[in-house]
Design a protein around this motif. Structure first.
Motif, PDB file in Angstrom:
ATOM      1  N   SER A   1      28.151 -70.059 -17.918  1.00  0.00           N
ATOM      2  CA  SER A   1      27.747 -70.738 -18.938  1.00  0.00           C
ATOM      3  C   SER A   1      26.979 -69.839 -20.052  1.00  0.00           C
ATOM      4  O   SER A   1      26.886 -70.139 -21.140  1.00  0.00           O
ATOM      5  CB  SER A   1      26.896 -71.835 -18.817  1.00  0.00           C
ATOM      6  OG  SER A   1      25.824 -71.346 -17.770  1.00  0.00           O
ATOM      7  N   ASP A   2      26.442 -68.654 -19.485  1.00  0.00           N
ATOM      8  CA  ASP A   2      25.679 -67.678 -20.599  1.00  0.00           C
ATOM      9  C   ASP A   2      26.325 -66.368 -20.636  1.00  0.00           C
ATOM     10  O   ASP A   2      25.850 -65.250 -20.933  1.00  0.00           O
ATOM     11  CB  ASP A   2      24.231 -67.482 -19.952  1.00  0.00           C
ATOM     12  CG  ASP A   2      24.297 -66.672 -18.482  1.00  0.00           C
ATOM     13  OD1 ASP A   2      25.397 -66.621 -17.746  1.00  0.00           O
ATOM     14  OD2 ASP A   2      23.182 -66.210 -18.196  1.00  0.00           O
ATOM     15  N   THR A   3      27.642 -66.287 -20.414  1.00  0.00           N
ATOM     16  CA  THR A   3      28.420 -65.157 -20.526  1.00  0.00           C
ATOM     17  C   THR A   3      28.506 -64.959 -21.986  1.00  0.00           C
ATOM     18  O   THR A   3      28.654 -65.816 -22.807  1.00  0.00           O
ATOM     19  CB  THR A   3      29.883 -65.104 -19.992  1.00  0.00           C
ATOM     20  OG1 THR A   3      29.859 -65.272 -18.548  1.00  0.00           O
ATOM     21  CG2 THR A   3      30.889 -63.985 -20.472  1.00  0.00           C
ATOM     22  N   TRP A   4      28.316 -63.658 -22.391  1.00  0.00           N
ATOM     23  CA  TRP A   4      28.790 -63.187 -23.670  1.00  0.00           C
ATOM     24  C   TRP A   4      29.998 -62.885 -24.102  1.00  0.00           C
ATOM     25  O   TRP A   4      30.534 -61.986 -23.226  1.00  0.00           O
ATOM     26  CB  TRP A   4      27.557 -62.002 -24.169  1.00  0.00           C
ATOM     27  CG  TRP A   4      26.259 -62.250 -24.621  1.00  0.00           C
ATOM     28  CD1 TRP A   4      25.070 -61.949 -23.842  1.00  0.00           C
ATOM     29  CD2 TRP A   4      25.889 -63.029 -25.563  1.00  0.00           C
ATOM     30  NE1 TRP A   4      24.117 -62.322 -24.426  1.00  0.00           N
ATOM     31  CE2 TRP A   4      24.393 -62.918 -25.406  1.00  0.00           C
ATOM     32  CE3 TRP A   4      26.467 -63.574 -27.029  1.00  0.00           C
ATOM     33  CZ2 TRP A   4      23.572 -63.757 -26.513  1.00  0.00           C
ATOM     34  CZ3 TRP A   4      25.606 -64.007 -27.776  1.00  0.00           C
ATOM     35  CH2 TRP A   4      24.118 -64.248 -27.548  1.00  0.00           C
ATOM     36  N   LEU A   5      30.654 -63.181 -25.205  1.00  0.00           N
ATOM     37  CA  LEU A   5      31.951 -62.872 -25.671  1.00  0.00           C
ATOM     38  C   LEU A   5      31.541 -61.931 -26.728  1.00  0.00           C
ATOM     39  O   LEU A   5      30.959 -62.470 -27.889  1.00  0.00           O
ATOM     40  CB  LEU A   5      32.838 -63.903 -25.856  1.00  0.00           C
ATOM     41  CG  LEU A   5      34.156 -63.698 -26.543  1.00  0.00           C
ATOM     42  CD1 LEU A   5      35.117 -63.093 -25.470  1.00  0.00           C
ATOM     43  CD2 LEU A   5      34.954 -64.718 -27.008  1.00  0.00           C
ATOM     44  N   VAL A   6      32.026 -60.757 -27.074  1.00  0.00           N
ATOM     45  CA  VAL A   6      31.874 -59.897 -27.856  1.00  0.00           C
ATOM     46  C   VAL A   6      33.121 -59.364 -28.542  1.00  0.00           C
ATOM     47  O   VAL A   6      33.993 -58.627 -27.762  1.00  0.00           O
ATOM     48  CB  VAL A   6      30.841 -58.705 -27.656  1.00  0.00           C
ATOM     49  CG1 VAL A   6      30.639 -57.851 -29.019  1.00  0.00           C
ATOM     50  CG2 VAL A   6      29.547 -59.372 -27.154  1.00  0.00           C
ATOM     51  N   LEU A   7      33.390 -59.606 -29.728  1.00  0.00           N
ATOM     52  CA  LEU A   7      34.902 -59.414 -30.341  1.00  0.00           C
ATOM     53  C   LEU A   7      34.600 -58.683 -31.551  1.00  0.00           C
ATOM     54  O   LEU A   7      33.628 -59.243 -32.537  1.00  0.00           O
ATOM     55  CB  LEU A   7      35.592 -60.721 -30.701  1.00  0.00           C
ATOM     56  CG  LEU A   7      35.899 -61.528 -29.603  1.00  0.00           C
ATOM     57  CD1 LEU A   7      36.484 -62.857 -30.198  1.00  0.00           C
ATOM     58  CD2 LEU A   7      36.989 -61.001 -28.769  1.00  0.00           C
ATOM     59  N   SER A   8      35.457 -57.600 -32.035  1.00  0.00           N
ATOM     60  CA  SER A   8      35.401 -56.957 -33.381  1.00  0.00           C
ATOM     61  C   SER A   8      36.708 -57.455 -34.000  1.00  0.00           C
ATOM     62  O   SER A   8      37.898 -57.098 -33.250  1.00  0.00           O
ATOM     63  CB  SER A   8      34.850 -55.430 -33.485  1.00  0.00           C
ATOM     64  OG  SER A   8      36.001 -54.816 -32.591  1.00  0.00           O
ATOM     65  N   VAL A   9      36.663 -57.759 -35.204  1.00  0.00           N
ATOM     66  CA  VAL A   9      38.085 -58.153 -35.824  1.00  0.00           C
ATOM     67  C   VAL A   9      37.848 -57.593 -37.466  1.00  0.00           C
ATOM     68  O   VAL A   9      36.805 -57.291 -37.743  1.00  0.00           O
ATOM     69  CB  VAL A   9      38.416 -59.528 -36.074  1.00  0.00           C
ATOM     70  CG1 VAL A   9      38.714 -60.057 -34.649  1.00  0.00           C
ATOM     71  CG2 VAL A   9      37.132 -60.388 -36.428  1.00  0.00           C
ATOM     72  N   PRO A  10      39.070 -57.372 -38.172  1.00  0.00           N
ATOM     73  CA  PRO A  10      38.817 -57.015 -39.454  1.00  0.00           C
ATOM     74  C   PRO A  10      38.370 -58.166 -40.204  1.00  0.00           C
ATOM     75  O   PRO A  10      38.639 -59.238 -39.808  1.00  0.00           O
ATOM     76  CB  PRO A  10      40.265 -56.570 -40.048  1.00  0.00           C
ATOM     77  CG  PRO A  10      40.941 -56.432 -38.547  1.00  0.00           C
ATOM     78  CD  PRO A  10      40.482 -57.045 -37.417  1.00  0.00           C
ATOM     79  N   ASN A  11      37.799 -57.996 -41.246  1.00  0.00           N
ATOM     80  CA  ASN A  11      37.218 -59.091 -42.183  1.00  0.00           C
ATOM     81  C   ASN A  11      38.099 -59.292 -43.467  1.00  0.00           C
ATOM     82  O   ASN A  11      37.871 -58.523 -44.500  1.00  0.00           O
ATOM     83  CB  ASN A  11      35.804 -58.911 -42.550  1.00  0.00           C
ATOM     84  CG  ASN A  11      35.159 -60.089 -43.258  1.00  0.00           C
ATOM     85  OD1 ASN A  11      36.011 -61.168 -43.464  1.00  0.00           O
ATOM     86  ND2 ASN A  11      33.893 -59.940 -43.780  1.00  0.00           N
ATOM     87  N   ALA A  12      39.021 -60.266 -43.271  1.00  0.00           N
ATOM     88  CA  ALA A  12      39.846 -60.312 -44.518  1.00  0.00           C
ATOM     89  C   ALA A  12      38.988 -61.444 -45.478  1.00  0.00           C
ATOM     90  O   ALA A  12      39.662 -61.548 -46.461  1.00  0.00           O
ATOM     91  CB  ALA A  12      41.062 -61.149 -44.210  1.00  0.00           C
ATOM     92  N   GLY A  13      37.866 -61.708 -45.319  1.00  0.00           N
ATOM     93  CA  GLY A  13      37.213 -62.439 -46.192  1.00  0.00           C
ATOM     94  C   GLY A  13      36.323 -61.431 -47.243  1.00  0.00           C
ATOM     95  O   GLY A  13      35.521 -61.863 -48.118  1.00  0.00           O
ATOM     96  N   SER A  14      36.737 -60.170 -46.959  1.00  0.00           N
ATOM     97  CA  SER A  14      35.560 -59.306 -47.650  1.00  0.00           C
ATOM     98  C   SER A  14      36.244 -58.518 -48.875  1.00  0.00           C
ATOM     99  O   SER A  14      37.437 -59.016 -49.375  1.00  0.00           O
ATOM    100  CB  SER A  14      35.388 -57.874 -46.613  1.00  0.00           C
ATOM    101  OG  SER A  14      36.942 -57.092 -46.607  1.00  0.00           O
ATOM    102  N   ILE A  15      35.439 -58.055 -49.707  1.00  0.00           N
ATOM    103  CA  ILE A  15      36.160 -57.456 -51.091  1.00  0.00           C
ATOM    104  C   ILE A  15      37.089 -56.444 -50.867  1.00  0.00           C
ATOM    105  O   ILE A  15      38.029 -56.617 -51.747  1.00  0.00           O
ATOM    106  CB  ILE A  15      34.818 -56.860 -51.824  1.00  0.00           C
ATOM    107  CG1 ILE A  15      35.129 -56.812 -53.306  1.00  0.00           C
ATOM    108  CG2 ILE A  15      34.144 -55.682 -51.342  1.00  0.00           C
ATOM    109  CD1 ILE A  15      34.011 -56.490 -54.179  1.00  0.00           C
TER     110      ILE A  15
END
Ligand SMILES: [Zn+2]
Length: 326
Positions: free
Chosen positions: A204-218
């Motif tokens: 229940s307290d596991t961390w999920l850490v993800l990196s992704v490109p941000n297509a909401g960026s300038i």
């Protein structure tokens, strides 16, 4: 450039809405390797999630992941100590700069919650350098990797890596304390099904850490089909902070924090693609190689600008920390 006969395309609905109420955002092709085929990015009008559609099927997607695919090479485990040479003033300077640089790079690529070592799973572990890094810090590490060649490299270094897509991974009997996915979610055929699978392997307290490109960026709005982080057609989804929050929620995860990475690699490389469009091939190619080839000092030099853009959530990559919904 037509798609080769060996590649089969499929038309898939929005995984959030199970619908095809889309508008076309742009058309582009593989700029990283120059492989043939034109692909379309559509946006679901109901939820805003952007996806590459139609897209190569899982069985034939391998065509767009050559064995020298960047992440497979950059994650090969090396003995860092062997590369260290000593020498006078330069060495002293390096000793000062290295920890600062490491902090910066860590913020950009592997920004993790503070926690004691435990069990870690890394879907998309490529050749295993992050597994290795965490194992050295006392973590019990497991990987999943689609590329047989990359996975074998990690296995040869002694790590437990399942070869194949996440969907075919065996059930792990004991949950993980930390699950990380560096630039992985955007490659998955069905991110929601995958997130639910990961959820089944979490406390229940596991961390999920993800990196992704941000297509909401300038960056995305400026460069469009020339945006370095599009990686067509390997990137099947193009997330924004809003849509990744929705996808994670439907996969059973609640976003706790979003970090905007302090890096301008994408921006420099995208500008390189634009220059190539304008006929400045040599300079253009140099700039578009920046994310894979630039030295640490170029990154340090750009850091102040990157930091500034990150304050407004406008850099091209983000790292998300999430926990299971109850
Ligand atoms: Zn939708």
């Amino acid at each position: 450039m037509t798609i080769p006969n060996s590649v089969q395309l499929e038309d898939v609905p929005c995984p959030l809405c199970n619908d095809r109420n889309d508008k076309i955002i742009l058309r582009g092709h593989d700029l990283l390797y120059g492989l043939p085929g034109e692909f379309t990015i559509v946006q679901c009008l109901d939820c805003g999630l952007m996806r590459t559609n139609p897209r190569p099927t899982m069985e034939t997607m391998g065509f767009y992941y050559p064995d020298d695919y960047g992440p497979y090479i950059s994650t090969i485990i090396t003995d860092q100590n062997k590369r260290h040479k000593s020498g006078g003033v330069l060495d002293t300077l390096k000793k000062i700069i290295k920890p600062i640089y490491r902090k910066i790079v860590q913020f950009n690529t592997t920004c993790l919650p503070t926690m004691a070592p435990g069990r870690m799973l890394e879907p998309g572990c490529a050749s295993g350098s992050f597994l290795h890094q965490m194992a050295q810090k006392g973590w019990d590490v497991y990987g999943i990797e689609y590329s047989e060649k990359a996975a074998s490299a990690a296995r040869q270094a002694g790590y437990n890596v399942h070869i194949g897509p996440l969907e075919t991974a065996p059930d792990y009997h004991e949950p993980f304390d930390l699950i990380v996915g560096w630039m992985v979610l955007e490659h998955l055929q069905n991110p929601i099904r995958s997130l639910r699978k990961l959820r089944a392997w979490a406390w229940s307290d596991t961390w999920l850490v993800l990196s992704v490109p941000n297509a909401g960026s300038i960056e995305f709005s400026m460069f469009k089909h020339n945006w370095y982080a599009l990686h067509l057609p390997a990137h099947l989804y193009h997330f924004t902070p809003e849509t990744i929050t929705k996808v994670l929620a439907q996969g059973g995860w609640r976003v706790e924090r979003i970090f905007h990475q302090r890096s301008l690699s994408n921006l420099v490389a995208s500008f390189g693609y634009v220059l190539q469009d304008w006929g400045f091939n040599n300079l253009g190619r140099k700039l578009s190689d920046f994310p894979e080839k630039a030295g640490r000092y170029s990154h340090l030099g750009l850091y102040p600008f990157a930091w500034l853009l990150s304050q407004f959530g406008q850099t091209g990559r983000m790292t998300v920390w999430a926990r299971k919904t109850q």
